[in-house]
Structure formats: structure tokens, C-alpha cells
Scaffold this motif. Structure first.
Motif, mmCIF file in Angstrom:
data_model
loop_
_atom_site.group_PDB
_atom_site.id
_atom_site.type_symbol
_atom_site.label_atom_id
_atom_site.label_comp_id
_atom_site.label_asym_id
_atom_site.label_seq_id
_atom_site.Cartn_x
_atom_site.Cartn_y
_atom_site.Cartn_z
ATOM 1 N N LYS A 36 -7.224 5.224 -5.266
ATOM 2 C CA LYS A 36 -8.232 6.159 -4.766
ATOM 3 C C LYS A 36 -7.698 7.583 -4.912
ATOM 4 O O LYS A 36 -6.668 7.933 -4.342
ATOM 5 N N LYS A 79 6.359 0.068 7.736
ATOM 6 C CA LYS A 79 5.498 1.200 7.399
ATOM 7 C C LYS A 79 6.309 2.448 7.665
ATOM 8 O O LYS A 79 6.731 2.693 8.806
ATOM 9 N N SER A 132 -4.848 9.604 -3.040
ATOM 10 C CA SER A 132 -4.860 9.440 -1.588
ATOM 11 C C SER A 132 -4.332 8.077 -1.154
ATOM 12 O O SER A 132 -3.680 7.960 -0.133
ATOM 13 N N LYS A 133 -4.616 7.026 -1.959
ATOM 14 C CA LYS A 133 -4.135 5.688 -1.592
ATOM 15 C C LYS A 133 -4.026 4.808 -2.839
ATOM 16 O O LYS A 133 -4.837 4.921 -3.760
ATOM 17 N N ILE A 134 -3.018 3.946 -2.840
ATOM 18 C CA ILE A 134 -2.857 2.928 -3.881
ATOM 19 C C ILE A 134 -2.681 1.580 -3.192
ATOM 20 O O ILE A 134 -1.770 1.411 -2.373
ATOM 21 N N GLU A 135 -3.551 0.637 -3.522
ATOM 22 C CA GLU A 135 -3.407 -0.730 -3.023
ATOM 23 C C GLU A 135 -2.857 -1.586 -4.146
ATOM 24 O O GLU A 135 -3.425 -1.632 -5.244
ATOM 25 N N ASP A 157 -0.687 11.563 2.548
ATOM 26 C CA ASP A 157 -1.515 12.244 3.540
ATOM 27 C C ASP A 157 -1.757 13.698 3.160
ATOM 28 O O ASP A 157 -1.340 14.161 2.092
ATOM 29 N N GLN A 176 3.735 0.859 2.840
ATOM 30 C CA GLN A 176 3.522 -0.258 3.761
ATOM 31 C C GLN A 176 3.658 -1.559 2.995
ATOM 32 O O GLN A 176 3.128 -1.698 1.888
ATOM 33 N N GLU A 216 0.837 -1.202 0.000
ATOM 34 C CA GLU A 216 0.000 0.000 0.000
ATOM 35 C C GLU A 216 0.868 1.247 0.000
ATOM 36 O O GLU A 216 1.934 1.302 0.628
ATOM 37 N N LEU A 217 0.396 2.241 -0.726
ATOM 38 C CA LEU A 217 1.054 3.539 -0.788
ATOM 39 C C LEU A 217 -0.012 4.591 -0.522
ATOM 40 O O LEU A 217 -1.078 4.566 -1.150
ATOM 41 N N SER A 218 0.241 5.475 0.397
ATOM 42 C CA SER A 218 -0.746 6.513 0.701
ATOM 43 C C SER A 218 -0.061 7.871 0.766
ATOM 44 O O SER A 218 1.122 7.979 1.071
ATOM 45 N N GLU A 265 -12.425 6.377 -7.848
ATOM 46 C CA GLU A 265 -11.660 5.181 -7.510
ATOM 47 C C GLU A 265 -11.450 4.368 -8.793
ATOM 48 O O GLU A 265 -12.390 4.126 -9.542
#
Length: 284
Positions: A275, A91, A258-261, A73, A81, A69-71, A280
Motif C-alpha cells: 500500500k 512488533k 505505508s504498509k507491506i503485507e 508511519d 511485525q 508486516e512492515l509499515s 495498492e
């Protein structure tokens, strides 16, 4: 008679909301100071707004093959992570181009969590959020009733900002500060009321469905086609586009994400779940 009703309404609304406003403003200042302190941390990358996913993801996948995961903020700090080369989970704040670890996310103190809980919901979860929403609505009524009282005192809306007598300092200061803070207080009350209505589905907002975006030779450009052809010739297998050549990766800026899974493996049925601030994407 009408004037007396507006005065009593204004007074009782102010009494009811004063305690809640004091708690909200005090905790809000504490949270704001913490947010300012976060801005001083050295985890932001130069020219961050120009970095695309095509610039970042291939390099990070090469350094961390088991990245989960990459986020990003609100400070535009990048948090990764996953598992490192030794199989240990990690993380950390990282450099989005090199994967260099810049620091570790620190858990918030109990004092911060206490203030955050009080500011958001008065410690009583949904009931607290409901009470805060009602207080926001009452604050709007205070603004309305106070505005009507000032208009009556100044004998018309045209004289709303005219000078007034200084017979009583407390009354004079109350009216003057009320006029100056009218718009900011109304905006705070209106936005708080709106969030309350959205939170309890009084105003419904539809969540957008994820957009499935499959990268293939039909959607890639000439460079991707050339890469596919080379890979096919060299490996004798089916065509596969390098991450850096994904068209959507070259279009999206990391600052807008905001986030990459990440997919667990290279199975075509697995997706990159991205996201952004307004949508999304599921990228195969």
C-alpha cells in the motif's frame, strides 16, 4: 436592516461555535505536542528517502523469515511485525537495512486517547463527527458574515485593510485579528467541511482497485534473467527471481510506502500486498 441581520447571524454563529472551537483548539494543541515529541525519537534512518524495497526487503526476510508486516508511519519510522527465530511474535521499530531493533512501540496514554477521541468525534462517534462537520460549516459562515461586516464598516473592499478608529479596544482588536486570521480560519473551516462531506459520502470518492503486478522473466531485466538462469541450472527446477531483482521493488522507495503485507509462504498464488500513498499493489 440588512446590516442588522448580518450582525445577528455573525453573533449567534460565533456563540454556537465558540465552545466547540475551544474544545478543538485545546485538544489540538495537546495532540500537536505529542506529535512533536514523536519526532524526537531516534528511530529514523539516515538517507531514508533513498532506500528502495529491493534494498530493504531481502535483508529483512533473511533476518526474519516469518516477517508478516512492515509499515512506515508518518514520522518515517519503520515498524516490523512477525515472528523471530525462536517463534515468538514481535512488533518493533527496526532499521530497514539491517533489521536491527531500535525500540518498541509504546501504547498511547489514556489521556492522549481521551483527547484524540474528543478532538475527532466529541466521544459520540458518528454523531460527534456529524456535529463537528456542521460546526466547520458554521465557521465558514462566520468567516463570510464577518468579511461582509468588515467590508461595510470600511466602506468598500478596497479599504478592507485600511486603518480604523480605536474607539473601543475590544471591537478594534476583534476586527484587526479577524482580518489577519481570515485566510487561516477559512482554510480550517473549508477543509473540515470537505472531510465531513467525504466522511458521510455526500462527496463520493472511488477507492482504486489493487494493481496486480506479477514478476516474471518477461518483465525482469537482464540481471534478473541471468539470476533466473543460474537458479534454474543449479536447482534443476522452475525459474525464480530473487527479491532484490523484482523490478517494482527496485522502483519503489520505502518512503513512499505505508504498509507491506508479506505472503505466508512461497506459493505463487500468494502476494506481497503493498500500500502506497496513492495505490495498492499485489506482487506475485
Amino acid at each position: 436592516m440588512t446590516l442588522s441581520i448580518w450582525r445577528k447571524a455573525h453573533l449567534w454563529l460565533a456563540i454556537i461555535t465558540s465552545l466547540f472551537l475551544f474544545a478543538a483548539s485545546t485538544t489540538g494543541v495537546i495532540l500537536a505536542v505529542d506529535a512533536v515529541n514523536e519526532k524526537t525519537l531516534p528511530y529514523k534512518t539516515d538517507n531514508f528517502g533513498e532506500i528502495t524495497l529491493a534494498n530493504s526487503i531481502p535483508a529483512l526476510k533473511e533476518k526474519y523469515p516469518e516477517l508478516l508486516e512492515l509499515s512506515v508511519d508518518h514520522n518515517q519510522f519503520v515498524i516490523a511485525q512477525g515472528f523471530d527465530e525462536e517463534g515468538n511474535d514481535f512488533k518493533a521499530y527496526i532499521h530497514p537495512l539491517t533489521g536491527e531493533i531500535l525500540g518498541q512501540p509504546e501504547p498511547k496514554s489514556e489521556f492522549y486517547q481521551w483527547n484524540l477521541a474528543l478532538h475527532r468525534s466529541l466521544f459520540i462517534h458518528e454523531t460527534g463527527r456529524f456535529i463537528v462537520g456542521i460546526i466547520s460549516f458554521l465557521l465558514m459562515l462566520i468567516v463570510v458574515s464577518g468579511t461582509i461586516l468588515i467590508i461595510r464598516r470600511q466602506q468598500g473592499i478596497r479599504h478592507f485593510f485600511d486603518r480604523m478608529s480605536r474607539d473601543f479596544f475590544s471591537q478594534y482588536f476583534h476586527v484587526v485579528s479577524g482580518r489577519l486570521l481570515l485566510i487561516p480560519v477559512f482554510l480550517i473551516a473549508a477543509t473540515g467541511t470537505y472531510l465531513f462531506l467525504v466522511r458521510f459520502d455526500i462527496i463520493r470518492q472511488e477507492s482504486p482497485e489493487p494493481i496486480r503486478y506479477t514478476v516474471s522473466t518477461d518483465t525482469a531485466d537482464e540481471a534478473a534473467d541471468a539470476a533466473n538462469e543460474e537458479l534454474t541450472n543449479n536447482q534443476g527446477g522452475s525459474a525464480k527471481i530473487p527479491l532484490a531483482e523484482f523490478p517494482i521493488f527496485r522502483e519503489l522507495k520505502l518512503a513512499g510506502v505505508s504498509k507491506i503485507e508479506f505472503p505466508i509462504d512461497e506459493d505463487p498464488e500468494e502476494y506481497y500486498r503493498i500500500k502506497t500513498k496513492d495505490r495498492e499493489l499485489l506482487v506475485s
